[in-house]
Design a protein around this motif. Structure first.
Motif, PDB file in Angstrom:
ATOM      1  N   ARG A   3       0.864  -1.334  -0.008  1.00  0.00           N
ATOM      2  CA  ARG A   3      -0.005  -0.014   0.271  1.00  0.00           C
ATOM      3  C   ARG A   3       0.966   1.158  -0.165  1.00  0.00           C
ATOM      4  O   ARG A   3       1.952   1.514   0.745  1.00  0.00           O
ATOM      5  N   ASN A   4       0.472   2.191  -0.632  1.00  0.00           N
ATOM      6  CA  ASN A   4       0.847   3.510  -0.706  1.00  0.00           C
ATOM      7  C   ASN A   4       2.501   3.753  -0.925  1.00  0.00           C
ATOM      8  O   ASN A   4       3.234   4.301  -0.577  1.00  0.00           O
ATOM      9  N   LEU A   5       2.750   2.698  -2.091  1.00  0.00           N
ATOM     10  CA  LEU A   5       4.123   2.835  -2.303  1.00  0.00           C
ATOM     11  C   LEU A   5       4.302   3.828  -3.589  1.00  0.00           C
ATOM     12  O   LEU A   5       3.501   3.866  -4.561  1.00  0.00           O
ATOM     13  N   ASN A   6       5.548   4.379  -3.879  1.00  0.00           N
ATOM     14  CA  ASN A   6       5.856   5.494  -5.237  1.00  0.00           C
ATOM     15  C   ASN A   6       6.241   4.773  -6.175  1.00  0.00           C
ATOM     16  O   ASN A   6       6.697   5.154  -7.102  1.00  0.00           O
ATOM     17  N   SER A  59     -11.328   0.126   0.498  1.00  0.00           N
ATOM     18  CA  SER A  59     -10.984   1.041  -0.481  1.00  0.00           C
ATOM     19  C   SER A  59      -9.717   1.141  -0.966  1.00  0.00           C
ATOM     20  O   SER A  59      -9.479   2.209  -1.316  1.00  0.00           O
ATOM     21  N   ASP A  60      -9.224   0.087  -1.175  1.00  0.00           N
ATOM     22  CA  ASP A  60      -7.926   0.092  -1.711  1.00  0.00           C
ATOM     23  C   ASP A  60      -8.250   0.016  -3.332  1.00  0.00           C
ATOM     24  O   ASP A  60      -9.158  -0.350  -3.577  1.00  0.00           O
ATOM     25  N   ASN A  61      -7.006   0.698  -4.013  1.00  0.00           N
ATOM     26  CA  ASN A  61      -7.111   0.743  -5.655  1.00  0.00           C
ATOM     27  C   ASN A  61      -6.041  -0.288  -6.058  1.00  0.00           C
ATOM     28  O   ASN A  61      -4.805   0.268  -5.799  1.00  0.00           O
ATOM     29  N   HIS A  62      -6.097  -1.185  -6.647  1.00  0.00           N
ATOM     30  CA  HIS A  62      -5.117  -2.012  -7.217  1.00  0.00           C
ATOM     31  C   HIS A  62      -5.274  -2.083  -8.601  1.00  0.00           C
ATOM     32  O   HIS A  62      -6.601  -2.379  -9.377  1.00  0.00           O
TER      33      HIS A  62
END
Length: 146
Positions: A3-6, A59-62
């Motif tokens: 999660r939330n990686l650049n 609510s994740d976006n993959h």
């Protein structure tokens, strides 16, 4: 972990000679780490692989950016060829499923005695409490002043 990686994360799934291997690269260093390695996986023929980025109510976006599939040509003996044709459902050899452990030993005589004894004590205790509560209720209901 993803999660939330650049940077993008990658996943490799390999199925070769009845061995399923999953490798991941979540650090963005193009270095693969083992995630899972399961020998003895037998998958039936004629099925398709599918992917989904749906996470349900989360609510994740993959995003699945790309999917590359390769069919490897592996030499097989006639015995392996015959075994692979007989697979109708996915199976894993020697896999211990949760709840499928060895059967439990029967209880010893002492353990059985203690369970029965304490169960009877609890029942007698409940009956005594019930009688006391009933008697108190009867006394309360008799005290009517008119």
């Amino acid at each position: 972990m993803v999660r939330n990686l650049n940077h993008d994360t990658f996943l490799v799934i390999r199925y070769v000679k009845r061995r399923l291997t999953v490798l991941i690269d979540i650090d963005g260093k193009q270095e693969w780490r083992d995630c899972i390695d399961v020998p003895g996986v037998r998958l039936p023929r004629g099925y398709y692989f599918g992917t989904s980025s749906v996470t349900g109510d989360l609510s994740d976006n993959h995003d699945i950016i790309s999917l590359k599939l390769y069919q490897l040509t592996v030499e097989r003996t006639p015995e392996e060829e015959r075994r692979d044709k007989e697979v109708y459902l996915p199976v894993v050899d020697n896999l211990k499923l949760p709840g499928m452990e060895a059967p439990l030993e029967p209880m010893s005589g002492l353990a059985l005695f203690l369970i029965v004894f304490f169960s009877l004590v609890a029942i007698v205790f409940a009956i005594v409490i019930g009688v006391i509560v009933y008697n108190k209720w009867q006394e309360q209901s008799r005290k009517h002043f008119y």
